[in-house]
Scaffold this motif. Sequence first.
Motif, PDB file in Angstrom:
ATOM      1  N   GLU A  37      62.322  90.105  -5.601  1.00  0.00           N
ATOM      2  CA  GLU A  37      62.902  90.085  -6.941  1.00  0.00           C
ATOM      3  C   GLU A  37      61.983  90.778  -7.936  1.00  0.00           C
ATOM      4  N   ARG A  38      60.680  90.496  -7.861  1.00  0.00           N
ATOM      5  CA  ARG A  38      59.724  91.157  -8.760  1.00  0.00           C
ATOM      6  C   ARG A  38      59.681  92.656  -8.504  1.00  0.00           C
ATOM      7  N   MET A  39      59.804  93.059  -7.254  1.00  0.00           N
ATOM      8  CA  MET A  39      59.816  94.475  -6.912  1.00  0.00           C
ATOM      9  C   MET A  39      61.011  95.176  -7.560  1.00  0.00           C
ATOM     10  N   VAL A  40      62.191  94.560  -7.510  1.00  0.00           N
ATOM     11  CA  VAL A  40      63.396  95.148  -8.088  1.00  0.00           C
ATOM     12  C   VAL A  40      63.270  95.261  -9.602  1.00  0.00           C
ATOM     13  N   ILE A  41      62.749  94.222 -10.250  1.00  0.00           N
ATOM     14  CA  ILE A  41      62.589  94.242 -11.707  1.00  0.00           C
ATOM     15  C   ILE A  41      61.640  95.359 -12.124  1.00  0.00           C
ATOM     16  N   SER A  42      60.538  95.519 -11.384  1.00  0.00           N
ATOM     17  CA  SER A  42      59.569  96.568 -11.709  1.00  0.00           C
ATOM     18  C   SER A  42      60.181  97.952 -11.522  1.00  0.00           C
ATOM     19  N   PHE A  43      60.978  98.133 -10.475  1.00  0.00           N
ATOM     20  CA  PHE A  43      61.620  99.426 -10.245  1.00  0.00           C
ATOM     21  C   PHE A  43      62.596  99.751 -11.373  1.00  0.00           C
ATOM     22  N   CYS A  44      63.464  98.796 -11.715  1.00  0.00           N
ATOM     23  CA  CYS A  44      64.468  99.033 -12.757  1.00  0.00           C
ATOM     24  C   CYS A  44      63.819  99.288 -14.109  1.00  0.00           C
ATOM     25  N   GLY A  45      62.691  98.632 -14.374  1.00  0.00           N
ATOM     26  CA  GLY A  45      62.016  98.818 -15.652  1.00  0.00           C
ATOM     27  C   GLY A  45      61.405 100.190 -15.823  1.00  0.00           C
TER      28      GLY A  45
END
Length: 718
Positions: free
Chosen positions: A486-494
């Motif tokens: 989940e943290r990986m996805v948030i960092s990518f989208c940001g």
Amino acid sequence: MNTKDQPNLLEGSQQLPLQHQHSNLLDIAQITGESEMVRAAREQEDFESKSGSENIEGASGDDQDPNQRPKKKRYHRHTQHQIQEMEAFFKECPHPDDKQRKELSRELGLEPLQVKFWFQNKRTQMKTQHERHENTQLRAENEKLRAENMRYKDALTNASCPNCGGPAALGEMSFDEHHLRLENARLREEIDRISGIAAKYVGKPMVSYPLLSSPMASRSSLDLGVGSGFAPPPISGDILMEELIRMAQVGEPLWTQDLDNNIDALNDEEYFRNFPRGIGPKPFGLESEASRETSVVIMNHVNLVEILMDVNQWSTVFSGIVSRAITLEVLSTGVAGNCNGALQVMSAEFQVPSPLVPTRESLFVRYCKQHGDGTWVVVDVSLDSLRPSPVLRCRRRPSGCLIQEMPNGYSKVTWVEHVEVDDRSVHNIYKPLVNSGLAFGAKRWVSTLDRQCERLASVMASNIPNGDGGVIQTAEGKKSMLKLAERMVISFCGGVSASTTHQWTTLSGSGAEDVRVMTRKSIDDPGRPPGIVLNAATSFWLPVPPKRVFDFLRDESSRSEWDILSNGGVVQEMAHIANGRDHGNCVSLLRVNSPNSNQSNMLILQESCTDSTGSYVIYAPVDVVAMNVVLNGGDPDYVALLPSGFAILPDGPTGSVPGGGPISEVGSGGSLLTVAFQILVDSIPTAKLSLGSVATVNSLIACTVERIKTAVSGEAAQ
């Protein structure tokens, strides 16, 4: 022992009552005068001693002798071990099914009926404690109302004549009239308060309006001065909420069916005819964009409302749409321990995962209210007219969702998005998607919510299906791995959109016109490796359907065709966690077996997700030692990640896809693919960024793009 989280709102089994269960907690608490601590301790003791089974000696029911005195029931006290085990099970699953109760009774040496009664009584105890907490709050609210009532009576007693200023004679001012004047004054103070908030955060106070005069207006729960410089009368929050409800429920002629694109289209003339008391006319240069979508999601209405009213949870669940969000001020937290009446001033930035689509910034008020039993409404109303910027690029008319409770923990969600925007800066290849309303519209919000609800259900489930876990052996390891993903996805989208709010610095003259390169220095963040990080992203069109691109990129067997880092090695899936009905929604742990024996094997964490509005394939290399900690249930926040990956969107409305014909132009059924990399170019944060590092990143992303184009074009030709 496997458990499943199976919310069940309809409890059909018979319940064994607790000794201290009662119908009016408030009255009994006032009569007995017991303290909360003493009463809670006594209930806990009674619960533990009498929540067991009833061992009844002799016959029962119709077989008993009517002349024989029935024998006294003898209660069985559970052991401490049995209580601890059932308490632990209750935290994971408060509504076990028959199979789970039988398995638990067998392990603890109890009868299934004993386990059933214990869980029933435990739920009753929790409900009682919750009701007591609510009653305490209601008593406090009642005392406030009594004190306010006394102030009204005192004011009536000391009322003055409006003509001469002397003492008012009996009958010159009714109590209702005086009450309305006091209410008007209170509302005026509320308007001034919101005006002060606007001045504090956006640098420009709201327009001051005269006192409300009509009784209907004086009873409104929220009055906002919103508009576009024309100083309209204050708009009631309830009026705006009623507008959203009607927008969600009314059909033609307000909404018309677009058969080509299978979406609802708003009739602007009918809209302004139905809602003349809106937030003002459409500002010059902005285009209207309205959409509506309905879906049933696997989440109960209470939890869904809490997510929408918590800015952190909201931005996490919708990380692909919300690139930044902050609550500027909480005007009201609601009443009776829930979000009913909650009111917040918020600022957010909305994105499409591409550097070719500018983000949309908005300042708005979010208002939540219960609308009947099991129905909630959450509405956003724009305050963007208050911004000091001379150019208004985005304004939200009443938007939000209607949430209706359904059986078994499900909710029916009807979402409405209604904005006025300036989209002239959108790149040509994205204009069909943005102009159709699908890029920022209601369908994307609802599809994302539906997919994320399935993901959250997967996180909450404590069991690991046989054959799916791989190297994951415990439920704690599964949850830690999902949290890391989940943290990986948030960092990518940001870092993938054209947002300027994520501490990235855009580099000008980076050497490639179609690639946006940004840099960031990481020093004390345990979730990122220290040093200088480059973020490179580009978007382009492919004459291939989105599903085919998604399946190609997430398949480990074809990874060597585009992934330069795998260096031709064989990619093997070590762990797999399903995240929903679509088999493409999953989190995987991959191992790259390098053909060079001198190189150590590499681990890759990957999450792939898809719905009708878009897909993602996001991955990051992970340290072997750190990943072992995560797989054993350790804290994933200390695992350093630099995510890369792909965002795949349709190139226009789905209705424009031809029936099996060739895809020759944008908007005819192809894909919009965004490729983004985050790469550590120097492990020393104080080092200077070299042009060679930028050139290397540009070369990497250009090579990856060409490999993907070659591979998918070859598939399309077959």
